[in-house]
Design an enzyme around this catalytic site. Structure first.
Site, PDB file in Angstrom:
ATOM      1  N   ASP A 202     -10.324  -8.347   8.597  1.00  0.00           N
ATOM      2  CA  ASP A 202     -11.759  -8.241   8.298  1.00  0.00           C
ATOM      3  C   ASP A 202     -12.424  -9.613   8.364  1.00  0.00           C
ATOM      4  O   ASP A 202     -13.551  -9.748   8.842  1.00  0.00           O
ATOM      5  CB  ASP A 202     -11.978  -7.614   6.910  1.00  0.00           C
ATOM      6  CG  ASP A 202     -12.142  -6.107   7.012  1.00  0.00           C
ATOM      7  OD1 ASP A 202     -11.745  -5.530   8.047  1.00  0.00           O
ATOM      8  OD2 ASP A 202     -12.662  -5.495   6.052  1.00  0.00           O
TER       9      ASP A 202
ATOM     10  N   TYR B 207       0.818  -1.217   0.000  1.00  0.00           N
ATOM     11  CA  TYR B 207       0.000   0.000   0.000  1.00  0.00           C
ATOM     12  C   TYR B 207       0.855   1.272   0.000  1.00  0.00           C
ATOM     13  O   TYR B 207       0.352   2.367  -0.253  1.00  0.00           O
ATOM     14  CB  TYR B 207      -0.947   0.034   1.210  1.00  0.00           C
ATOM     15  CG  TYR B 207      -1.963  -1.096   1.237  1.00  0.00           C
ATOM     16  CD1 TYR B 207      -2.072  -1.983   0.170  1.00  0.00           C
ATOM     17  CD2 TYR B 207      -2.809  -1.281   2.313  1.00  0.00           C
ATOM     18  CE1 TYR B 207      -2.982  -3.021   0.196  1.00  0.00           C
ATOM     19  CE2 TYR B 207      -3.727  -2.312   2.338  1.00  0.00           C
ATOM     20  CZ  TYR B 207      -3.806  -3.192   1.278  1.00  0.00           C
ATOM     21  OH  TYR B 207      -4.718  -4.210   1.308  1.00  0.00           O
TER      22      TYR B 207
ATOM     23  N   ASP C 165      -4.803  -6.654   6.315  1.00  0.00           N
ATOM     24  CA  ASP C 165      -6.021  -5.939   5.936  1.00  0.00           C
ATOM     25  C   ASP C 165      -7.138  -6.951   5.682  1.00  0.00           C
ATOM     26  O   ASP C 165      -8.258  -6.840   6.199  1.00  0.00           O
ATOM     27  CB  ASP C 165      -5.716  -5.124   4.659  1.00  0.00           C
ATOM     28  CG  ASP C 165      -6.843  -4.186   4.284  1.00  0.00           C
ATOM     29  OD1 ASP C 165      -7.778  -4.032   5.084  1.00  0.00           O
ATOM     30  OD2 ASP C 165      -6.783  -3.616   3.174  1.00  0.00           O
TER      31      ASP C 165
ATOM     32  N   ASP D 111      -2.694 -18.133   2.320  1.00  0.00           N
ATOM     33  CA  ASP D 111      -3.889 -18.812   1.784  1.00  0.00           C
ATOM     34  C   ASP D 111      -4.407 -19.835   2.800  1.00  0.00           C
ATOM     35  O   ASP D 111      -5.612 -19.970   3.021  1.00  0.00           O
ATOM     36  CB  ASP D 111      -3.614 -19.438   0.414  1.00  0.00           C
ATOM     37  CG  ASP D 111      -2.235 -20.079   0.304  1.00  0.00           C
ATOM     38  OD1 ASP D 111      -1.414 -19.906   1.227  1.00  0.00           O
ATOM     39  OD2 ASP D 111      -1.968 -20.764  -0.698  1.00  0.00           O
TER      40      ASP D 111
ATOM     41  N   LYS E 116       3.819 -15.346   2.618  1.00  0.00           N
ATOM     42  CA  LYS E 116       3.692 -16.131   1.378  1.00  0.00           C
ATOM     43  C   LYS E 116       5.122 -16.451   0.932  1.00  0.00           C
ATOM     44  O   LYS E 116       5.575 -16.097  -0.165  1.00  0.00           O
ATOM     45  CB  LYS E 116       2.921 -15.295   0.338  1.00  0.00           C
ATOM     46  CG  LYS E 116       2.533 -16.024  -0.920  1.00  0.00           C
ATOM     47  CD  LYS E 116       1.430 -17.051  -0.718  1.00  0.00           C
ATOM     48  CE  LYS E 116       1.116 -17.753  -2.030  1.00  0.00           C
ATOM     49  NZ  LYS E 116       0.230 -18.917  -1.855  1.00  0.00           N
TER      50      LYS E 116
END
Ligand code: NAD
Length: 366
Positions: free
Chosen positions: A255, A146, A251, A227, A195
């Site tokens: 959520d 980001y 992020d 994942d 990852k």
């Protein structure tokens, strides 16, 4: 002990829910012999109305001079409020981004805790929920994809977009240390999510996290690919204590974790820097649809105040007292409108209360 608390009431339900959190802090002050000195700080739409900008330099200075900041929420109805006719850098949310940047808040903490009494708001199966779950998502907030360089340009006649995911070892080390410190105050387990089978940034992440772990021999460390983490959160959320991860993965996972707990009105959060300073706020927004009606759930803000006591002031007993009181009030059957059960028979077994009554009940049980 004496603490200086910056208070950003903000917009919409912000002033209503922060007032209840202050009420609870005042009860803690009396019961445990502390003194909380409050300094009101303007930010968001209310600051635009008073000063023309969402955050003044004076407000930043006041926040910096505080030991911690407790915040409600900012912003208005994005379709109808005149604040959203202003250019983006003058809108309420620009104030929050500027504050986070000015205070160098690089670590975001979001607990996901399932209360026994609110189990039915959890979308997972009963056998998966079991005795409930209690985890903390620790997300890096100021680096990664980001904040990396990005561009969109034509390459050989084809539009091409590039985003850059970059982390240096210092950025990883400081968040990892924070994660392990938090784990030491909890069940002493860190799941570092990356990852590393594909990304260089993740391989560096894993290496630095392992280096930091060597300084915390009491904490169990495991690595998990992102994942798999997304699957495990809905398959077996009980296995997690602290989930430590980079910006974009955090992020998405935070959520996901908050959805499995049910109501937005129950979710607290904290953003921390390298010092003891933190900004504590509910995960929800300013809820303009219910502002001024006295029905907003103040529990997320009250639990954010408890996090402030635990992580900025090292007042663990006091934080425990607030969290235990919230549980007790739920056990006694009190609910704000957003956490009322759906079925008529279950509704009859609980009592609906407003914002200020909920604050009073939590004070009474401390
Ligand atoms: P929202 O979280 O304000 O509201 C979504 C829904 O959840 C609404 O139905 C609302 O009534 C309900 N809700 C939220 N908090 C609640 C509480 N404590 N008790 C009971 N119900 C609650 O999200 P939105 O409607 O998308 O955004 C409204 C405004 O809030 C926008 O201006 C947005 O930019 C801003 N916002 C601010 C923050 C922040 O201050 N950190 C975060 C998110 C959104």
């Amino acid at each position: 002990m004496e603490f200086n608390v910056g208070v950003i009431k903000g917009d919409g339900i912000g002033p209503e829910i922060v007032t209840e959190a202050q009420k609870v802090l005042d009860k803690i002050a009396v019961s445990f012999g502390h003194n909380f000195i409050y300094k009101d700080i303007l930010m968001g739409g209310c600051s635009i109305d008073a000063t023309g900008v969402p955050l003044t330099d004076e407000a930043i200075a006041d926040a910096l001079a505080s030991d911690a900041v407790l915040m409600g929420s900012i912003g208005g109805n994005t379709a109808t409020s005149p604040w959203y006719k202003l250019p983006p850098e003058k809108r309420p949310e620009a104030g929050l981004l500027k504050l986070r940047k000015s205070l160098n808040l690089f670590a975001n903490l979001r607990p996901a805790y399932l209360y026994e009494e609110l189990k039915e708001a959890c979308p997972l199966r009963e056998d998966i929920i079991g005795d409930g779950f209690d985890m903390m998502i620790m997300r890096e907030l100021t680096g990664g994809l980001y904040f990396g360089a990005r561009e969109t340009k034509e390459v050989d006649g084809v539009m091409t977009a590039v985003d850059t995911l970059s982390y240096n070892e210092d950025e990883i080390r400081r968040i990892a240390k924070r994660g392990f410190d938090i784990a030491m105050k909890r069940r002493k387990k860190v799941t570092s999510v990356d990852k590393a089978n594909v990304l260089d940034s993740s391989r560096l992440w894993r290496k630095v996290v392992e280096e930091v772990a060597a300084d915390y021999p009491e904490v169990e460390l495991e690595h998990m690919l992102v994942d798999n983490a997304a699957m495990q959160l809905v398959k077996d959320p009980k296995q997690f204590d602290v989930i430590l991860t980079e910006n974009m993965f955090g992020d998405i996972l935070s959520d996901e974790a908050s959805m499995v707990t049910g109501s937005i009105g129950m979710l607290s959060s904290a953003s921390l820097n390298e010092t003891k300073f933190g900004l504590y706020e509910p995960s929800g927004g300013s809820a303009p649809d219910i502002a001024g009606k006295g029905i907003a759930n103040p529990i997320a803000t009250i639990l954010s105040a408890a996090m402030m006591l635990r992580y900025s002031f090292d007042l663990d007993k006091e934080a425990d007292a607030i969290e235990a009181s919230v549980k007790k009030v739920l056990q006694q059957g009190y609910r704000t409108i957003d956490i009322m059960p759906q079925e008529a028979d279950k509704r009859a077994a609980v009592t609906q209360v407003g914002t200020s009554e909920m604050g009073d009940l939590i004070c009474k049980n401390i």
